[in-house]
Design an enzyme around this catalytic site. Structure first.
Site, short mmCIF file in Angstrom:
data_model
loop_
_atom_site.label_atom_id
_atom_site.label_comp_id
_atom_site.label_asym_id
_atom_site.label_seq_id
_atom_site.Cartn_x
_atom_site.Cartn_y
_atom_site.Cartn_z
N ASP A 96 0.84 -1.19 0.00
CA ASP A 96 0.00 0.00 0.00
C ASP A 96 0.88 1.24 0.00
OD1 ASP A 96 -2.24 1.57 0.19
OD2 ASP A 96 -2.32 1.48 2.37
N ASP A 332 -1.95 5.67 -5.45
CA ASP A 332 -2.20 4.65 -4.43
C ASP A 332 -2.31 3.25 -5.03
OD1 ASP A 332 -2.78 3.25 -2.18
OD2 ASP A 332 -4.62 4.33 -1.69
#
Ligand code: NAG
Ligand code: NAG
Ligand code: NAG
Ligand code: NAG
Ligand code: NAG
Ligand code: NAG
Ligand code: NAG
Length: 446
Positions: A96, A332
């Site tokens: 992440d 992201d």
């Protein structure tokens, strides 16, 4: 075997210990690429696995805790993972770039259900966790580690210290969190998360979101001098052709995904397309209410978004929309879709032929799977990075009739706006913390 070997590798070890990839290409040839901005292929590269989850059917709830940029967890039908060496154990974790903590479950842990389901043992879908005690012990006098997400999942545990190794680089005595109490829904293949964002986010911990920050794994690695302060990511749309031994069969196409620490991943890019753009501080998103210009997440402002005629008619490629409004966008890798401003996305939906429509069953926009797909590009510097038709109209994610396919871009007027996996599969993304900038180049076809 692999586990015990990697545990002994430190950043002082010779490059030969850097792992099976080294700086060789998929076909075994040595890649000597030095990009337009001086990047070289990293010797610390680790393959990322692609996971497909059953698509969720809930509408995204795009609101989070006050002040906190909540991760968009619930339209997660694709994610990527790596193997983390934690002490001498191998723990698969999802990757992440929108958060900073690294956590994993510790055996035995308690899995609870958000909803009461009589007679049913809750299943968190987490893989095997960390066993035994951390070599650096627990960190006393800290608040519990608690993270909750908008879809009701949460993790809870405590902090401790352990060596963490990725691709032959070790973060020694790294602060991480072991989770012993959670509600989660995973695919049984990962046991935690590697957060690659900045230290600042770790200070938003605790009930008052005001803790002293600590260095996350990547920060520890570059501050120790083991690598340059840069990492890069190449996500492939396909699952890759890695065999059971973990190597790419000779002649395999560039279908693997990589996380590269300190340099570039070993994939071909269109060298002419390299472009750079600054990373902005937390105050770049006014709605979050941060006063600090401290870097926290990978926020960039693309120079333009373009929608162009698709198909193969004579006017294909002409601009329908060129919007140069500077919007802060989060890069992201932990988000499947891209989330962009409503006005722009409505123009994109209308540019499908036939136009896309909202489907309440899927809670998102869909277009006919055989629709003519417009071209959609994100301009950074002088380069426009187009989303491939298969990322814009996702043939693998269909409504129950199988005739409508989910669009890879969805709309929100609530920040953060995000370029997620549906964009990142088209580029190599370089996260340069040292220069506070991101660089992108278009992938060659794969
Ligand atoms: C972990 O540490 C606790 C005390 O801190 C000890 O009682 C326990 O035996 C240790 N477990 C292992 C597997 O070493
Ligand atoms: C792994 O490390 C722990 C202490 O951190 C040690 O007790 C154990 O023997 C090690 N196991 C192996 C297989 O090396
Ligand atoms: C998890 O660990 C914390 C810190 O040691 C402890 O207070 C808590 O009781 C543990 N929870 C569970 C469910 O084991
Ligand atoms: C995970 O494992 C559990 C128990 O073995 C099983 O019931 C569940 O279906 C698995 N989930 C997935 C997504 O494979
Ligand atoms: C244009 O695309 C359509 C379908 O999208 C196809 O049937 C047709 O053959 C294509 N024409 C040319 C000239 O490529
Ligand atoms: C351009 O996009 C912004 C949002 O980023 C939107 O507010 C604005 O209306 C758009 N402009 C046009 C001309 O569509
Ligand atoms: C697209 O698919 C639908 C149903 O699946 C069909 O009715 C329609 O004719 C197709 N359109 C084209 C242009 O092939």
């Amino acid at each position: 075997m692999k586990v015990a070997f990697l545990a002994s590798v430190s950043w002082l070890a010779p490059l030969a210990a850097a792992g099976p990839l080294g700086n060789t290409g998929n076909d075994g040839s040595v890649i000597t690429v030095r990009s337009a901005f001086g990047d070289v292929v990293s010797t610390h590269t680790i393959p990322m696995r692609k996971h497909n989850l059953a698509p969720s059917t809930t509408h995204p709830a795009l609101h989070g805790r006050a002040n906190f940029p909540t991760r968009l967890k619930n339209i997660l039908d694709v994610y990527y993972s790596i193997d983390l060496e934690v002490g001498n154990q191998t723990i698969p974790v999802s990757v992440d770039t929108g958060s900073s903590d690294t956590w994993m479950v510790q055996e035995p842990y308690e899995c609870v259900s958000f909803w009461y389901e009589p007679g049913r043992k809750p299943d968190c879908g987490l893989g095997a966790g960390f066993k035994g005690n951390l070599s650096g012990g627990r960190l006393p006098d800290l608040p519990l580690f608690v993270r909750s997400y908008v879809d009701g999942t949460f993790v809870e545990g405590f902090y401790g210290l352990e060596d963490v190794t990725i691709g032959g680089v070790t973060a020694h005595n790294q602060r991480l969190a072991l989770v012993n109490y959670t509600y989660w829904h995973g695919d049984n293949q990962t046991s935690g998360l590697l957060g690659l964002a900045y230290p600042y986010l770790t200070s938003l911990d605790g009930s008052d979101q005001n803790q002293p920050p600590y260095d996350p794994v990547f920060t520890t690695m570059w501050r120790s001098g083991a690598i340059d302060p840069v990492f890069s990511i190449a996500l492939s749309r396909t699952a890759g052709q890695r065999n059971n031994a973990g190597s790419v069969p000779s002649g395999g196409k560039q279908q693997d995904s990589y996380l590269a620490l300190g340099g570039l991943p070993p994939v071909d890019v269109d060298e002419k397309t390299w472009a750079r753009t600054p990373i902005h501080g937390m105050n770049a998103v006014p709605q979050w209410g941060f006063e600090t210009d401290e870097r926290g997440m990978y926020i960039v402002k693309p120079d333009a978004f373009v929608i162009q005629k698709g198909g193969n008619s004579s006017d294909a490629g002409t601009d329908i929309v060129r919007n140069t409004t500077q919007t802060p966008i989060l890069i992201d890798v932990g988000a499947t879709l891209s989330y962009l401003p409503k006005g722009l996305v409505n123009q994109l939906y209308a540019s499908f032929d036939p136009p896309a429509k909202y489907m309440s069953s899927g809670g998102l926009f869909y277009a006919m799977c055989n629709a003519t797909v417009p071209k959609f590009g994100v301009q950074i510097g002088d380069s426009t990075f187009y989303m491939a038709p298969e990322d814009l109209l996702r043939q693998t994610v269909r409504d129950p009739t199988k005739q409508w396919c989910r669009i890879g871009v969805t709309d929100t007027d609530v920040p953060p706006h995000v370029l997620g996996v549906s964009f990142l599969t088209n580029v190599v993304a370089v996260f340069d913390v040292g220069k506070s900038e991101m660089r992108f180049a278009a992938r060659k076809d794969y």
